[in-house]
Write an enzyme that holds these catalytic residues in place. Sequence first.
Site, PDB file in Angstrom:
ATOM      1  N   HIS A   1      -8.888   9.424   4.835  1.00 28.88           N
ATOM      2  CA  HIS A   1      -8.183   8.311   5.523  1.00 28.88           C
ATOM      3  C   HIS A   1      -8.403   8.572   7.068  1.00 28.88           C
ATOM      4  O   HIS A   1      -8.562   9.642   7.563  1.00 28.88           O
ATOM      5  CB  HIS A   1      -6.713   8.359   5.327  1.00 28.88           C
ATOM      6  CG  HIS A   1      -6.086   7.963   4.176  1.00 28.88           C
ATOM      7  ND1 HIS A   1      -5.556   8.657   3.178  1.00 28.88           N
ATOM      8  CD2 HIS A   1      -6.124   6.568   3.666  1.00 28.88           C
ATOM      9  CE1 HIS A   1      -5.249   7.962   2.012  1.00 28.88           C
ATOM     10  NE2 HIS A   1      -5.599   6.644   2.295  1.00 28.88           N
ATOM     11  N   GLY A   2      -8.440   7.462   7.975  1.00 24.98           N
ATOM     12  CA  GLY A   2      -8.290   7.304   9.350  1.00 24.98           C
ATOM     13  C   GLY A   2      -7.256   8.210   9.925  1.00 24.98           C
ATOM     14  O   GLY A   2      -6.127   8.104   9.226  1.00 24.98           O
TER      15      GLY A   2
ATOM     16  N   HIS B   1      -9.960   4.400  -1.235  1.00 23.44           N
ATOM     17  CA  HIS B   1      -9.139   4.335   0.244  1.00 23.44           C
ATOM     18  C   HIS B   1      -9.818   4.899   1.432  1.00 23.44           C
ATOM     19  O   HIS B   1     -11.025   5.333   0.982  1.00 23.44           O
ATOM     20  CB  HIS B   1      -7.872   5.256  -0.026  1.00 23.44           C
ATOM     21  CG  HIS B   1      -6.726   4.723  -0.688  1.00 23.44           C
ATOM     22  ND1 HIS B   1      -5.567   4.454   0.080  1.00 23.44           N
ATOM     23  CD2 HIS B   1      -6.729   3.860  -1.952  1.00 23.44           C
ATOM     24  CE1 HIS B   1      -4.691   3.511  -0.899  1.00 23.44           C
ATOM     25  NE2 HIS B   1      -5.370   3.342  -2.035  1.00 23.44           N
TER      26      HIS B   1
ATOM     27  N   ASP C   1       0.830  -1.204  -0.051  1.00 23.72           N
ATOM     28  CA  ASP C   1      -0.122   0.050  -0.147  1.00 23.72           C
ATOM     29  C   ASP C   1       0.908   1.305   0.109  1.00 23.72           C
ATOM     30  O   ASP C   1       2.150   1.288   0.240  1.00 23.72           O
ATOM     31  CB  ASP C   1      -0.954  -0.200   1.384  1.00 23.72           C
ATOM     32  CG  ASP C   1      -2.082   0.975   0.977  1.00 23.72           C
ATOM     33  OD1 ASP C   1      -2.444   1.408   0.027  1.00 23.72           O
ATOM     34  OD2 ASP C   1      -2.492   1.278   2.414  1.00 23.72           O
ATOM     35  N   HIS C   2       0.230   2.408  -0.096  1.00 25.05           N
ATOM     36  CA  HIS C   2       1.149   3.773  -0.053  1.00 25.05           C
ATOM     37  C   HIS C   2       2.564   3.810   0.304  1.00 25.05           C
ATOM     38  O   HIS C   2       3.140   3.669   1.224  1.00 25.05           O
ATOM     39  CB  HIS C   2       0.411   4.629   1.016  1.00 25.05           C
ATOM     40  CG  HIS C   2      -0.917   5.084   0.874  1.00 25.05           C
ATOM     41  ND1 HIS C   2      -1.050   6.212   0.035  1.00 25.05           N
ATOM     42  CD2 HIS C   2      -2.092   4.783   1.485  1.00 25.05           C
ATOM     43  CE1 HIS C   2      -2.593   6.355   0.144  1.00 25.05           C
ATOM     44  NE2 HIS C   2      -3.042   5.542   0.957  1.00 25.05           N
TER      45      HIS C   2
ATOM     46  N   ALA D   1      -8.282   0.173   7.144  1.00 28.78           N
ATOM     47  CA  ALA D   1      -7.259  -0.014   8.174  1.00 28.78           C
ATOM     48  C   ALA D   1      -7.686   0.239   9.689  1.00 28.78           C
ATOM     49  O   ALA D   1      -7.685  -0.466  10.460  1.00 28.78           O
ATOM     50  CB  ALA D   1      -6.033   1.289   7.740  1.00 28.78           C
ATOM     51  N   THR D   2      -8.340   1.565   9.707  1.00 29.28           N
ATOM     52  CA  THR D   2      -8.822   1.836  10.904  1.00 29.28           C
ATOM     53  C   THR D   2      -9.601   0.800  11.572  1.00 29.28           C
ATOM     54  O   THR D   2      -9.702   0.738  13.016  1.00 29.28           O
ATOM     55  CB  THR D   2      -9.413   3.217  11.031  1.00 29.28           C
ATOM     56  OG1 THR D   2      -8.455   4.073  10.385  1.00 29.28           O
ATOM     57  CG2 THR D   2      -9.528   3.653  12.719  1.00 29.28           C
TER      58      THR D   2
END
Length: 305
Positions: free
Chosen positions: A196-197, A232, A83-84, A256-257
Amino acid sequence: MRETSTAEIVQRALRHKTVVPGFNIPYLPMVAPVVRALRDANSFGLIMVARLEWEKFESRSLEAVAAEYRAQADRRHTRLHLDHVPVIDEDNLAVDFAGIIERALRAGYESVMVDGSRLPLAENIACTARVVALAHAAGVPVEAELGAVLGHEAGPLPPYEELFASGKGFTDPEEARRFVAATGVDWLSVAIGNIHGAISAAAKGQKKIAARLNIAHLARINRAAGVPLVLHGGTGIAKDCILAAIGHGIAKINVATAIRQPYEQALARGVAAAQEAVYAAMRAILRDELEIENSAAILKPEEGT
Ligand code: 13P
């Protein structure tokens, strides 16, 4: 029988109007419950790590995540994704992105993301094209980002409703068309209201804003881009928006979060308890949020075409 590649699996998700979720690994013990939940739900997903997770959390390195993936992997239900890898990071520092991508290719990552979204368009195109050349030479597909998916930067976000109403930072459909044609990128991460979180020490435990998505805008990007699109900031988006987005070109979603916070909150009771918390969160996400239990039966990761 040849294994189905990640590129084919994401294309199948697009065709069948379903989605391939990617799950971020900020702590190495999260890999096991993520894989187990994907298997138990007969679902399919990507195990992935972003640079900030080995720099600012505890996943140590992309090589450490690859080793833990290999120890836990079930190839009928999982693949490994990077990822990123930002060109300019969330703290505004320049990153040796090509060096990290080369390491990932050596470590066996099966798809990679380069994020030049903090750069002007021409520079984002140049950096992405450089990564596409490197990765395609190894037979690995590339994801890139166009538009501003905010949230990883330190400091407060602009008020969400203002951001959403103005469309500021949203991916421009015509730029998406040019970007895909000029870079040869395989998948495109878009900004359509998603954020994003937070990851800063002060904010990483806070409940994430419930984001919405501009589906009409997504439909315009989808028509222009002509490649699978990636969402995302997958935690906490209104469910009707997520399901509508999957019908309009979103074939991969990053989460993710929603699995990191249960791990962190349960960790006081030990690593096993934290792993169980991740497993429970995963099962709920696959069943209730994304509605992709049994997606392995549709995506058929075990058989090539
Ligand atoms: P969330 O933390 O909002 O789930 O976002 C994940 C993400 O997009 C990682 O690339």
